[in-house]
Scaffold this motif. Sequence first.
Motif, short mmCIF file in Angstrom:
data_model
loop_
_atom_site.label_atom_id
_atom_site.label_comp_id
_atom_site.label_asym_id
_atom_site.label_seq_id
_atom_site.Cartn_x
_atom_site.Cartn_y
_atom_site.Cartn_z
N LYS A 32 12.41 59.01 47.93
CA LYS A 32 13.33 58.47 46.92
C LYS A 32 14.23 57.42 47.55
CE LYS A 32 15.71 61.58 44.86
NZ LYS A 32 16.38 62.63 44.09
N GLU A 35 12.14 54.22 48.25
CA GLU A 35 11.88 53.45 47.03
C GLU A 35 13.14 52.72 46.57
OE1 GLU A 35 11.46 51.81 43.42
OE2 GLU A 35 12.79 53.54 43.54
N ALA A 39 13.67 48.75 46.08
CA ALA A 39 14.17 48.22 44.81
C ALA A 39 15.40 47.34 45.04
CB ALA A 39 14.51 49.35 43.85
N ARG A 91 5.85 50.91 48.62
CA ARG A 91 6.77 51.25 47.53
C ARG A 91 6.04 52.03 46.44
NH1 ARG A 91 10.28 47.50 43.35
NH2 ARG A 91 11.43 49.25 42.47
N ALA A 92 4.85 51.60 46.09
CA ALA A 92 4.07 52.31 45.08
C ALA A 92 3.70 53.72 45.56
CB ALA A 92 2.82 51.53 44.71
N LEU A 95 6.78 55.83 45.02
CA LEU A 95 6.89 56.18 43.60
C LEU A 95 5.88 57.26 43.22
CD1 LEU A 95 7.39 52.64 42.04
CD2 LEU A 95 9.03 54.53 41.97
N SER A 96 4.66 57.14 43.72
CA SER A 96 3.62 58.14 43.43
C SER A 96 3.98 59.50 44.01
CB SER A 96 2.27 57.68 43.99
OG SER A 96 1.81 56.55 43.31
N VAL A 98 7.02 60.67 44.65
CA VAL A 98 8.14 61.21 43.87
C VAL A 98 7.63 61.79 42.55
CG1 VAL A 98 10.23 60.55 42.60
CG2 VAL A 98 9.91 59.79 44.96
N LYS A 99 6.75 61.07 41.89
CA LYS A 99 6.18 61.53 40.62
C LYS A 99 5.37 62.81 40.83
CE LYS A 99 3.35 59.81 36.82
NZ LYS A 99 2.54 58.68 36.33
N LYS A 109 13.09 63.95 35.19
CA LYS A 109 14.09 62.93 35.50
C LYS A 109 14.78 62.55 34.19
CE LYS A 109 14.77 58.30 37.24
NZ LYS A 109 14.14 57.05 37.61
#
Length: 179
Positions: A32, A35, A39, A91-92, A95-96, A98-99, A109
């Motif tokens: 997190k 990412e 960002a 970065r992707a 995100l993956s 975290v998801k 979330k």
Amino acid sequence: MNDGLIPNRYAKALYKQAASQGQDAEVYGQMKSLEAAFAASRELKQVACNPFVQLGKKRALLLAAAGAQPGGPLDKFISLVDRNNRVEFLRAMALSYVKLYRRQHGIAKVEVETAAQLPQAEIDKILAVVKSQLRQQQLELSTVVNPALIGGFRITVDSLELDASVKSEIDKLRLKLLS
């Protein structure tokens, strides 16, 4: 190759490795942070993807951005990603991961966007309603103040959105008058 396929495969591999060592929650926090750093700074990706920057310096920069320690699972993961020339997907991958972590642990979330800062009691009431509807074990809350809403609120739960803002009502009225 599909840009979503690569990050998902790497994220799953990292999750399995971290979970087997009981460090999945720690890596979740680090991903997190990583990412969020990507960002916030375009330059981070430029430096991370630069082939002329030494691996040691890249790793140190990315670990600092993630708040991770050298020698941990994220350190090994970053080395693997760099060795396989996949840093552009980092970065992707974050995100993956975290998801995937949220899905595995039943975490939703929740983002509450309001025109002005709400008192904590009001936020707690909103969360109680959301929690009763979702039946989730955990909610991960973030609040955003957006004066453009004029009034009301907008709640986003994962990818679902409830927009009860004055701005959206004005926009709907405007569209209705134009048609």
